[in-house]
Motif scaffolding. Sequence first.
Motif, mmCIF file in Angstrom:
data_model
loop_
_atom_site.group_PDB
_atom_site.id
_atom_site.type_symbol
_atom_site.label_atom_id
_atom_site.label_comp_id
_atom_site.label_asym_id
_atom_site.label_seq_id
_atom_site.Cartn_x
_atom_site.Cartn_y
_atom_site.Cartn_z
ATOM 1 N N TYR A 193 0.849 -1.189 0.000
ATOM 2 C CA TYR A 193 0.000 0.000 0.000
ATOM 3 C C TYR A 193 0.891 1.247 0.000
ATOM 4 O O TYR A 193 1.851 1.338 0.774
ATOM 5 C CB TYR A 193 -0.927 0.007 1.214
ATOM 6 N N VAL A 194 0.545 2.233 -0.850
ATOM 7 C CA VAL A 194 1.358 3.438 -1.022
ATOM 8 C C VAL A 194 0.609 4.633 -0.428
ATOM 9 O O VAL A 194 -0.553 4.870 -0.750
ATOM 10 C CB VAL A 194 1.674 3.691 -2.509
ATOM 11 N N TYR A 195 1.317 5.386 0.406
ATOM 12 C CA TYR A 195 0.801 6.633 0.961
ATOM 13 C C TYR A 195 1.788 7.751 0.628
ATOM 14 O O TYR A 195 2.997 7.616 0.853
ATOM 15 C CB TYR A 195 0.640 6.553 2.484
ATOM 16 N N MET A 196 1.277 8.855 0.076
ATOM 17 C CA MET A 196 2.116 10.029 -0.174
ATOM 18 C C MET A 196 1.606 11.182 0.676
ATOM 19 O O MET A 196 0.427 11.553 0.580
ATOM 20 C CB MET A 196 2.111 10.424 -1.653
ATOM 21 N N ASP A 197 2.493 11.701 1.513
ATOM 22 C CA ASP A 197 2.133 12.787 2.435
ATOM 23 C C ASP A 197 0.916 12.407 3.272
ATOM 24 O O ASP A 197 0.032 13.226 3.549
ATOM 25 C CB ASP A 197 1.887 14.096 1.678
ATOM 26 N N GLY A 198 0.851 11.108 3.647
ATOM 27 C CA GLY A 198 -0.218 10.612 4.503
ATOM 28 C C GLY A 198 -1.508 10.275 3.799
ATOM 29 O O GLY A 198 -2.467 9.846 4.438
ATOM 30 N N VAL A 199 -1.562 10.414 2.452
ATOM 31 C CA VAL A 199 -2.789 10.138 1.697
ATOM 32 C C VAL A 199 -2.595 8.862 0.890
ATOM 33 O O VAL A 199 -1.598 8.715 0.160
ATOM 34 C CB VAL A 199 -3.124 11.317 0.761
ATOM 35 N N TYR A 200 -3.564 7.928 1.011
ATOM 36 C CA TYR A 200 -3.474 6.663 0.294
ATOM 37 C C TYR A 200 -3.575 6.887 -1.215
ATOM 38 O O TYR A 200 -4.448 7.613 -1.698
ATOM 39 C CB TYR A 200 -4.603 5.726 0.748
ATOM 40 N N LYS A 201 -2.667 6.258 -1.992
ATOM 41 C CA LYS A 201 -2.602 6.470 -3.431
ATOM 42 C C LYS A 201 -2.837 5.196 -4.253
ATOM 43 O O LYS A 201 -3.183 5.294 -5.435
ATOM 44 C CB LYS A 201 -1.237 7.048 -3.822
ATOM 45 N N GLY A 202 -2.659 4.006 -3.655
ATOM 46 C CA GLY A 202 -2.820 2.772 -4.426
ATOM 47 C C GLY A 202 -1.801 1.734 -3.974
ATOM 48 O O GLY A 202 -1.222 1.848 -2.882
ATOM 49 N N ARG A 203 -1.580 0.724 -4.836
ATOM 50 C CA ARG A 203 -0.661 -0.359 -4.497
ATOM 51 C C ARG A 203 0.409 -0.499 -5.574
ATOM 52 O O ARG A 203 0.183 -0.196 -6.745
ATOM 53 C CB ARG A 203 -1.430 -1.687 -4.331
ATOM 54 N N THR A 204 1.590 -0.924 -5.149
ATOM 55 C CA THR A 204 2.721 -1.087 -6.084
ATOM 56 C C THR A 204 2.495 -2.280 -6.995
ATOM 57 O O THR A 204 1.857 -3.254 -6.606
ATOM 58 C CB THR A 204 4.027 -1.270 -5.297
ATOM 59 N N PRO A 205 3.033 -2.166 -8.257
ATOM 60 C CA PRO A 205 3.729 -1.013 -8.853
ATOM 61 C C PRO A 205 2.727 0.103 -9.190
ATOM 62 O O PRO A 205 1.601 -0.156 -9.590
ATOM 63 C CB PRO A 205 4.376 -1.599 -10.099
ATOM 64 N N LEU A 206 3.198 1.367 -9.039
ATOM 65 C CA LEU A 206 2.278 2.492 -9.166
ATOM 66 C C LEU A 206 3.039 3.709 -9.692
ATOM 67 O O LEU A 206 4.165 3.980 -9.258
ATOM 68 C CB LEU A 206 1.671 2.823 -7.789
ATOM 69 N N THR A 207 2.427 4.432 -10.647
ATOM 70 C CA THR A 207 2.994 5.687 -11.146
ATOM 71 C C THR A 207 2.021 6.807 -10.830
ATOM 72 O O THR A 207 0.849 6.750 -11.202
ATOM 73 C CB THR A 207 3.251 5.631 -12.662
ATOM 74 N N GLU A 219 5.350 6.467 1.945
ATOM 75 C CA GLU A 219 5.346 5.344 2.874
ATOM 76 C C GLU A 219 4.702 4.140 2.210
ATOM 77 O O GLU A 219 3.677 4.265 1.528
ATOM 78 C CB GLU A 219 4.585 5.705 4.149
ATOM 79 N N LEU A 220 5.312 2.971 2.405
ATOM 80 C CA LEU A 220 4.774 1.710 1.872
ATOM 81 C C LEU A 220 4.490 0.762 3.029
ATOM 82 O O LEU A 220 5.331 0.592 3.936
ATOM 83 C CB LEU A 220 5.756 1.052 0.902
ATOM 84 N N ASP A 221 3.309 0.159 3.022
ATOM 85 C CA ASP A 221 2.893 -0.795 4.057
ATOM 86 C C ASP A 221 2.541 -2.118 3.399
ATOM 87 O O ASP A 221 1.871 -2.150 2.352
ATOM 88 C CB ASP A 221 1.670 -0.278 4.815
ATOM 89 N N LEU A 222 2.972 -3.187 4.029
ATOM 90 C CA LEU A 222 2.642 -4.527 3.530
ATOM 91 C C LEU A 222 2.613 -5.481 4.709
ATOM 92 O O LEU A 222 3.530 -5.498 5.542
ATOM 93 C CB LEU A 222 3.667 -4.990 2.493
ATOM 94 N N SER A 223 1.558 -6.257 4.804
ATOM 95 C CA SER A 223 1.402 -7.198 5.911
ATOM 96 C C SER A 223 2.591 -8.159 5.954
ATOM 97 O O SER A 223 3.008 -8.721 4.935
ATOM 98 C CB SER A 223 0.100 -7.986 5.743
ATOM 99 N N GLY A 224 3.161 -8.317 7.177
ATOM 100 C CA GLY A 224 4.295 -9.213 7.361
ATOM 101 C C GLY A 224 5.632 -8.532 7.150
ATOM 102 O O GLY A 224 6.672 -9.182 7.291
ATOM 103 N N TYR A 225 5.609 -7.246 6.818
ATOM 104 C CA TYR A 225 6.851 -6.500 6.559
ATOM 105 C C TYR A 225 6.822 -5.203 7.352
ATOM 106 O O TYR A 225 5.754 -4.643 7.620
ATOM 107 C CB TYR A 225 7.002 -6.188 5.068
ATOM 108 N N TYR A 226 8.026 -4.728 7.687
ATOM 109 C CA TYR A 226 8.113 -3.432 8.331
ATOM 110 C C TYR A 226 7.685 -2.340 7.356
ATOM 111 O O TYR A 226 7.911 -2.443 6.146
ATOM 112 C CB TYR A 226 9.553 -3.144 8.785
ATOM 113 N N ASP A 227 7.062 -1.275 7.920
ATOM 114 C CA ASP A 227 6.730 -0.126 7.080
ATOM 115 C C ASP A 227 8.020 0.456 6.492
ATOM 116 O O ASP A 227 9.085 0.441 7.119
ATOM 117 C CB ASP A 227 6.019 0.954 7.891
ATOM 118 N N TRP A 228 7.896 0.992 5.266
ATOM 119 C CA TRP A 228 9.063 1.556 4.553
ATOM 120 C C TRP A 228 8.771 3.009 4.230
ATOM 121 O O TRP A 228 7.693 3.350 3.720
ATOM 122 C CB TRP A 228 9.299 0.756 3.277
ATOM 123 N N ARG A 229 9.725 3.918 4.523
ATOM 124 C CA ARG A 229 9.514 5.349 4.305
ATOM 125 C C ARG A 229 10.711 5.965 3.604
ATOM 126 O O ARG A 229 11.851 5.527 3.785
ATOM 127 C CB ARG A 229 9.298 6.087 5.633
#
Length: 432
Positions: A193-207, A219-229
């Motif tokens: 899951y992709v968030y830009m400036d705290g707003v949800y934008k979609g899922r990777t891969p994403l342009t 910020e990227l979130d994925l179940s089972g993984y640490y958040d990535w920023r």
Amino acid sequence: MSRTLVVGITLLLLCIGISAVSAEIGGDQGWYRIHCNVDGASVYFDGEYKGTISGGELYVAVYTTGTPYSTIRVERSDYRTYTASLPKAPIMGDTAEVYATLQPAETYGSIYVSSSPSGAAIYLNGNYRGVAPLTIRDLTPGTYNVEADLSGYQSDWSRVTVQSGKQSNVQFTLTPIQQYGSVSITSSPSGAYVYMDGVYKGRTPLTLNNVAANNHNVELDLSGYYDWRTTVSVASGVTRYVDARMVAIPSETTGRIDVASSPTGADVYLDGVHQGKTTSTGPFTISNVRVGTHTVRVAMSGYHDYTTSVDVGGATTSYISAALQPASMGATGSIAVASSPSGAEIYIDNAYRGITPLTVDGISAGTHTVMVALNGYNDWSTSVQVGAGSIASASASLSPVSAPTAKAGVAPFAAIGALAALGLLGARRKQN
């Protein structure tokens, strides 16, 4: 009284009057010599015309027995009028010197130009004159077109009237030209899951297109993984690429501790063992910390040590934000921040300080802004007054927002989809 006596008295009075007038008019004389740099200038004593300057001077006779003059005025067209007090009246036969210098009347004006932001190129009637702030001098009276031009901003212009001997002012407040670029985001594994400036934008891969040219938090979130920023700088007309390598959450027997400090560059010790230094790019992470209670000490030369106990859970991240206090400074307090639900990010004056519940020490006395943010909930903020040596409180009751829905068919079974959603929410509370 006899007629002869009356005539005698009358003649006596007339003689006395004639003597007084003679003393006034024909009394002793002195002179003022007026020196002036402009021939043809008119000279006045106490408003009474006395003559015209010729050959650079004018003699003015005065009676030593008469009422003295006090002021002099010298004037001529196209020159500034000269006025002054006269020196002491000359005695009989002497000459007092007076010097009057006439200055030409101003026939030019000027324009003072400023811009916000400063540094704009300034053009006068289409001709470049310099960079704002700028004073354009020696302008003949009239109307001029003034233009301001600065890269990245819309040009602006103004019509300015110049008057003789005066300065006209013009201020340009320039409007930025909105510019856009693109951000292409991939992750390994994909589907984050992709968030830009705290707003949800979609899922990777994403342009993402039409992204304002500026710095943005991704910020990227994925179940089972640490958040990535990360922070990405977007330039006009350019596509920036972001490739996130997600780190799997380790087994339940160890966890992590993220340590941030203010100022950065402080040494971090875990149970007395040096681990590294904090940085300005993000929290310092201590990985593979066994489950249990540990002591963390943050130290920096010239500052008091910051020591705290931290409970580490399996496959979770604990957060420490150390506000180091100079050894000679004590006018600070603390802010105790809590939230419902807990595990929310804490920002004090827009600076990240840790995760709720947390008491943030080393806060300068005064008013501060506290913001609490948690994925899936509306941000919460308030102003807090901090006193020296005291603890202020901020308790946030967060209200949920609608979570993004996954596309149909992502999971073959409803039960698997529910477990994935729960895993996603759990991962949002673990910070990278």
